[in-house]
Structures are given as C-alpha cells and as structure tokens.
Scaffold this motif. Structure first.
Motif, PDB file in Angstrom:
ATOM      1  N   LYS A  80       0.829  -1.214   0.000  1.00  0.00           N
ATOM      2  CA  LYS A  80       0.000   0.000   0.000  1.00  0.00           C
ATOM      3  C   LYS A  80       0.859   1.258   0.000  1.00  0.00           C
ATOM      4  CE  LYS A  80      -4.041   1.883   2.361  1.00  0.00           C
ATOM      5  NZ  LYS A  80      -4.845   1.845   3.578  1.00  0.00           N
ATOM      6  N   TYR A  81       1.995   1.194   0.676  1.00  0.00           N
ATOM      7  CA  TYR A  81       2.903   2.354   0.765  1.00  0.00           C
ATOM      8  C   TYR A  81       4.285   1.924   0.248  1.00  0.00           C
ATOM      9  CZ  TYR A  81      -0.809   3.716   3.986  1.00  0.00           C
ATOM     10  OH  TYR A  81      -2.026   3.996   4.542  1.00  0.00           O
ATOM     11  N   PRO A  82       4.438   1.847  -1.078  1.00  0.00           N
ATOM     12  CA  PRO A  82       5.694   1.321  -1.618  1.00  0.00           C
ATOM     13  C   PRO A  82       6.901   2.178  -1.247  1.00  0.00           C
ATOM     14  CG  PRO A  82       4.052   1.685  -3.353  1.00  0.00           C
ATOM     15  CD  PRO A  82       3.505   2.293  -2.104  1.00  0.00           C
ATOM     16  N   SER A  83       8.050   1.551  -1.272  1.00  0.00           N
ATOM     17  CA  SER A  83       9.294   2.257  -0.973  1.00  0.00           C
ATOM     18  C   SER A  83       9.508   3.381  -1.990  1.00  0.00           C
ATOM     19  CB  SER A  83      10.459   1.276  -1.047  1.00  0.00           C
ATOM     20  OG  SER A  83      11.658   2.006  -1.204  1.00  0.00           O
ATOM     21  N   ALA A  84       9.776   4.579  -1.491  1.00  0.00           N
ATOM     22  CA  ALA A  84      10.034   5.717  -2.390  1.00  0.00           C
ATOM     23  C   ALA A  84      11.336   5.498  -3.154  1.00  0.00           C
ATOM     24  CB  ALA A  84      10.103   7.009  -1.589  1.00  0.00           C
ATOM     25  N   LEU A  85      12.216   4.668  -2.626  1.00  0.00           N
ATOM     26  CA  LEU A  85      13.468   4.378  -3.328  1.00  0.00           C
ATOM     27  C   LEU A  85      13.189   3.435  -4.503  1.00  0.00           C
ATOM     28  CD1 LEU A  85      15.924   3.918  -0.336  1.00  0.00           C
ATOM     29  CD2 LEU A  85      16.095   5.658  -2.124  1.00  0.00           C
ATOM     30  N   LYS A  86      12.432   2.377  -4.203  1.00  0.00           N
ATOM     31  CA  LYS A  86      12.115   1.419  -5.274  1.00  0.00           C
ATOM     32  C   LYS A  86      11.183   2.033  -6.316  1.00  0.00           C
ATOM     33  CE  LYS A  86      13.149  -2.708  -2.666  1.00  0.00           C
ATOM     34  NZ  LYS A  86      12.644  -3.514  -1.592  1.00  0.00           N
ATOM     35  N   SER A  87      10.390   3.027  -5.894  1.00  0.00           N
ATOM     36  CA  SER A  87       9.446   3.667  -6.823  1.00  0.00           C
ATOM     37  C   SER A  87      10.025   4.944  -7.409  1.00  0.00           C
ATOM     38  CB  SER A  87       8.146   4.014  -6.088  1.00  0.00           C
ATOM     39  OG  SER A  87       7.666   2.932  -5.365  1.00  0.00           O
ATOM     40  N   VAL A 333       7.572   0.621  11.064  1.00  0.00           N
ATOM     41  CA  VAL A 333       6.457  -0.262  11.416  1.00  0.00           C
ATOM     42  C   VAL A 333       5.242   0.125  10.570  1.00  0.00           C
ATOM     43  CG1 VAL A 333       7.168  -0.748  13.800  1.00  0.00           C
ATOM     44  CG2 VAL A 333       5.814   1.273  13.328  1.00  0.00           C
ATOM     45  N   PRO A 334       4.368  -0.848  10.265  1.00  0.00           N
ATOM     46  CA  PRO A 334       3.190  -0.517   9.455  1.00  0.00           C
ATOM     47  C   PRO A 334       2.255   0.435  10.193  1.00  0.00           C
ATOM     48  CG  PRO A 334       3.512  -2.903   9.627  1.00  0.00           C
ATOM     49  CD  PRO A 334       4.414  -2.264  10.629  1.00  0.00           C
ATOM     50  N   LYS A 335       1.809   1.486   9.513  1.00  0.00           N
ATOM     51  CA  LYS A 335       0.752   2.323  10.095  1.00  0.00           C
ATOM     52  C   LYS A 335      -0.007   3.031   8.979  1.00  0.00           C
ATOM     53  CE  LYS A 335       4.054   5.867  11.652  1.00  0.00           C
ATOM     54  NZ  LYS A 335       4.542   6.635  12.778  1.00  0.00           N
ATOM     55  N   GLU A 336      -1.268   3.310   9.250  1.00  0.00           N
ATOM     56  CA  GLU A 336      -2.116   3.968   8.253  1.00  0.00           C
ATOM     57  C   GLU A 336      -1.620   5.387   8.019  1.00  0.00           C
ATOM     58  OE1 GLU A 336      -4.803   3.177   6.145  1.00  0.00           O
ATOM     59  OE2 GLU A 336      -3.945   1.230   6.652  1.00  0.00           O
ATOM     60  N   SER A 337      -1.687   5.823   6.772  1.00  0.00           N
ATOM     61  CA  SER A 337      -1.149   7.146   6.467  1.00  0.00           C
ATOM     62  C   SER A 337      -1.826   7.723   5.233  1.00  0.00           C
ATOM     63  CB  SER A 337       0.359   7.014   6.214  1.00  0.00           C
ATOM     64  OG  SER A 337       0.904   8.237   5.811  1.00  0.00           O
ATOM     65  N   ASN A 338      -1.724   9.038   5.105  1.00  0.00           N
ATOM     66  CA  ASN A 338      -2.161   9.708   3.878  1.00  0.00           C
ATOM     67  C   ASN A 338      -1.022   9.829   2.875  1.00  0.00           C
ATOM     68  OD1 ASN A 338      -4.991  10.540   4.326  1.00  0.00           O
ATOM     69  ND2 ASN A 338      -4.122  11.588   6.092  1.00  0.00           N
ATOM     70  N   ALA A 339       0.132   9.289   3.252  1.00  0.00           N
ATOM     71  CA  ALA A 339       1.282   9.357   2.338  1.00  0.00           C
ATOM     72  C   ALA A 339       1.077   8.387   1.174  1.00  0.00           C
ATOM     73  CB  ALA A 339       2.553   8.998   3.096  1.00  0.00           C
ATOM     74  N   PHE A 340       1.844   8.596   0.110  1.00  0.00           N
ATOM     75  CA  PHE A 340       1.799   7.685  -1.039  1.00  0.00           C
ATOM     76  C   PHE A 340       2.879   6.614  -0.924  1.00  0.00           C
ATOM     77  CE2 PHE A 340      -0.680  10.949  -3.174  1.00  0.00           C
ATOM     78  CZ  PHE A 340      -1.506  10.204  -3.992  1.00  0.00           C
ATOM     79  N   TYR A 341       4.030   7.037  -0.393  1.00  0.00           N
ATOM     80  CA  TYR A 341       5.191   6.145  -0.366  1.00  0.00           C
ATOM     81  C   TYR A 341       5.744   6.051   1.051  1.00  0.00           C
ATOM     82  CZ  TYR A 341       5.032   6.723  -5.430  1.00  0.00           C
ATOM     83  OH  TYR A 341       4.627   6.738  -6.737  1.00  0.00           O
ATOM     84  N   SER A 342       6.748   5.202   1.202  1.00  0.00           N
ATOM     85  CA  SER A 342       7.366   5.055   2.524  1.00  0.00           C
ATOM     86  C   SER A 342       8.883   4.966   2.405  1.00  0.00           C
ATOM     87  CB  SER A 342       6.839   3.793   3.224  1.00  0.00           C
ATOM     88  OG  SER A 342       7.283   2.638   2.541  1.00  0.00           O
ATOM     89  N   LEU A 343       9.521   5.281   3.504  1.00  0.00           N
ATOM     90  CA  LEU A 343      10.953   5.048   3.670  1.00  0.00           C
ATOM     91  C   LEU A 343      11.109   4.475   5.068  1.00  0.00           C
ATOM     92  CD1 LEU A 343      12.369   8.339   2.103  1.00  0.00           C
ATOM     93  CD2 LEU A 343      12.638   6.036   1.153  1.00  0.00           C
ATOM     94  N   ARG A 344      12.076   3.574   5.231  1.00  0.00           N
ATOM     95  CA  ARG A 344      12.144   2.814   6.472  1.00  0.00           C
ATOM     96  C   ARG A 344      12.787   3.566   7.638  1.00  0.00           C
ATOM     97  NH1 ARG A 344      11.996  -3.112   7.550  1.00  0.00           N
ATOM     98  NH2 ARG A 344      11.362  -3.645   5.458  1.00  0.00           N
ATOM     99  N   GLY A 345      13.618   4.550   7.352  1.00  0.00           N
ATOM    100  CA  GLY A 345      14.290   5.274   8.426  1.00  0.00           C
ATOM    101  C   GLY A 345      15.135   6.397   7.852  1.00  0.00           C
ATOM    102  N   THR A 346      15.895   7.043   8.723  1.00  0.00           N
ATOM    103  CA  THR A 346      16.654   8.224   8.286  1.00  0.00           C
ATOM    104  C   THR A 346      17.711   7.881   7.218  1.00  0.00           C
ATOM    105  OG1 THR A 346      18.110   7.941  10.176  1.00  0.00           O
ATOM    106  CG2 THR A 346      16.324   9.491  10.445  1.00  0.00           C
TER     107      THR A 346
END
Ligand SMILES: [Mg+2]
Length: 371
Positions: A80-87, A333-346
């Motif tokens: 649902k929130y693909p990696s911004a790096l992979k995308s 960790v998985p959580k609901e968001s209005n974001a499109f993408y995700s990154l795992r940490g800094t």
C-alpha cells in the motif's frame, strides 16, 4: 495585529475568547487530583498508539539494522505504501517537466529519535544531502520544534524554516508571490536578509509561556518527564518516563489544559503536544510556503513531503487531496497514512535525497548535451 478582511483568521471564531492579559502573576500549582480514569484511559490509549516501538533502530548507535524481509506485516503494508526508493523511477516520471519542491520534517526524518530531544542531531552526511537538495530544489523544513531550535540543529542557510508545526515560518521574499497574507510581516533572517515572517498564532505566545511554566512546575516530580517551550506550542516528553507513571503525566497535563479552552493537546511519538486551537497545521504551512515561493496553483510544480509523525499527516493529506504531489512516510512499522510512499528510516531518507540530486544533475548534463 491587523487582519485584512479578505482573509479569514486562522483562529477558530467559535473558540475566540477575550485575550488573557499578557502579564501573569503566579503559576497555579495544580493539586494532584483524583485520577480521571475515563479520560486518562483515552489518553493512555492514544499515548500508546502514537508511540509504536522502533524495533529496527539501534537508537544510541545512530545505526539502522538492515530490513528483515521476513517481516510479513511490513512487506504487505509496503504494497500500500511502496518504498520511495524502489518507486523512484515512477516518482521522477511524473516530475520530469516539473519543478520539485521538497518539504522535510526534522525529528525521526533527518535525525534519529533519541532519548534526549536536545541531542537529536543530524549527521554531517545528512546535512550535506539536505544542502545538495536545496541547491537544486526549493527546500523547507517543517518541524514541531521552535524555529530557532530547528535552525540551530540544521545549520543551513539555503532553506526555509517553519517551526512550531508551521505556526512560525520564515520564507524568502519572492517576486512571483503575493505578500498580502494576513499575519505576514517583513523581517530579517540570521544573515540580515529580508524575508517574510508568518506567525498566525502570535497572540498565544504569553499563554504558551504560562502553560509551559505550569507544566514544568507540575511535572517536575515525575522522573524522566521533560517539558519544552516551542514558543507557539509546548511539549511534554515521556520517552524516559516509566510506563507506570504515564497515567500521572496524562492526568497532570489534562488537569492543566482544563483551564485553557483555547489550547488543545495532540499526540506525537512519546510526546504530548499542547497547541493553540487555530485552523493551522503542517498542511497549511506547506500551502503557505508554496504560495510564498510562487509555486502554488501551478501544474508544473511537484511538492514532495517527507515526515514520520502524526502531525505530518496534515501535509500528506493536502498533497493527496489536491493530487498535487507525494507524501512519503518514514516508518519502520506498518501504520495507516495519507502518504503515497514510505521510507524505512533516516538512512533511507538520506539515500532518497541523494538519489534525487543525482537524477537532477544527470538531467542537467543531458539537457546541456542536447543543446
Ligand atoms: Mg518527526
């Protein structure tokens, strides 16, 4: 401060009350009242749900453990929130003929979450990544901290800064933008350059100061509690407070806020935040900054906002609802968001910023070659 009639005040009218006198005589020391179970339990639930464990981090070492691919919950969440790096290719495909604007949260996004908020330093590699991004794209940092504090931590002059969840914005004066926004005045930045200063909650400064002092007074018996004054908001950190004392801290803060109907409390990661009841948040700050940079209402602008906290959701929402750009949630960790993408940490944030700069420089070289 005069408000122009063409704009609505961000202060919610229904909650407007006569201003408190600027001078306050004494700080009322709250008696530790009876524990209000219903409210405390509600707050406690929120405190726990706002403070998920960061199991992928080794906090003190400022090092992130490589992702565990067997983490099924995280993997399915990433559908649902693909990696911004992979995308990345997909993101830049939509950005090719657009001007990208970068918005960054600070804590948990550019700096690791640490036990002592005064020691949440960004690495020099991250500072360099942000500096390079700012060379190519208009860049702003939007933090819950006071603007001065976040500037002190970041130390870069090439950016715009918004402190106190966007209630204190210093932005460049642009020929393209109109500067008739209410509560916006001309000021000077740390170099003496003329800038726009926007402080929609200015009238709350004495009230926040009073609440800050009352919070300090009423929580100083709770081991590990730390209260901060961010000028337009205050925060009570309970990261270092024993779980058993969480009800006490919740109750003390709740008791104090009963006397301040014009203030509200929100939950961050192991922090209770006290903010003015005004119609203003990080999402509005993004809109204001885009406007002030001359980048609003344009189809050729792609804002990207990277943040890790609940307060960043307002910004993600603005971008999602306006179909204007991309929110990127930093979470291990998985959580609901209005974001499109995700990154795992800094670390991944830094990698994303560097990838963005690399792409832009390659594009410029290719453009020069084709001319
Ligand atoms: Mg944050």
């Amino acid at each position: 401060m005069e408000l122009k009639s063409s704009h609505a005040s961000p202060v919610l009218n229904s909650l407007n009350k006569p201003r408190l006198p600027a001078k306050y005589v004494t700080i009322p020391r709250k008696k530790p009242g009876k524990l209000d179970d219903v409210l405390s339990n509600g707050w406690l639930d929120a405190m726990r749900s706002s403070s998920p464990p960061c199991k992928k981090f080794i906090m003190d070492a400022n090092v992130e453990v490589p992702p565990d691919d067997s983490d099924n919950a995280y993997s399915s969440w990433m559908l649902k929130y693909p990696s911004a790096l992979k995308s990345f290719d997909h993101i830049i495909k939509n950005a090719k003929n657009k001007k990208i604007a970068i918005f960054l949260d600070y804590d948990g996004t550019l700096s690791p979450i640490v036990d002592d908020p005064d020691r949440a330093f960004m690495s020099s590699a991250m500072r360099s990544a942000v500096r390079n991004v700012a060379k190519y794209f208009p860049t702003a940092i939007i933090s819950g901290r006071s603007r001065d504090k976040v500037y002190e931590l970041v130390g870069l002059t090439e950016l715009s800064y918004a402190g106190s969840h966007g209630m204190d914005i210093l932005s460049p004066v642009s020929d393209l933008a109109s500067d008739d926004h209410p509560n916006c005045i001309k000021s000077t930045d740390h170099q003496g350059k003329v800038v726009n200063l926007f402080q929609p909650a200015r009238e709350f400064i004495p009230m926040i100061d009073e609440v800050f002092r009352t919070l300090v007074e009423n929580t100083n018996g709770i081991k590990g509690a730390k209260v901060e004054n961010h000028k337009f908001c205050a925060s009570v950190h309970y990261r270092n407070v024993d779980d058993k004392s969480w009800p006490t801290i919740a109750q003390r803060v709740h008791d104090i806020l009963k006397d301040y109907p014009r203030l509200r409390q929100t939950h961050g990661r192991k922090v209770l935040e006290i903010r003015p009841v005004i119609d203003w948040n990080k999402g509005k700050a993004v809109q204001f900054l885009l406007e002030s940079l001359g980048l609003s209402d344009r189809d050729d602008v792609l804002p990207i906002y990277i943040g890790d906290d609940k307060t960043d959701e307002d910004a993600f929402k603005v971008l999602r609802e306006g179909n204007r750009g991309y929110g990127i949630l930093v979470s291990s960790v998985p959580k609901e968001s209005n974001a499109f993408y995700s990154l795992r940490g800094t670390s991944e944030v830094k990698k994303f910023l560097k990838t963005l700069v690399k792409w832009k420089t390659q594009l410029e070289v290719a453009d020069r070659g084709s001319k």
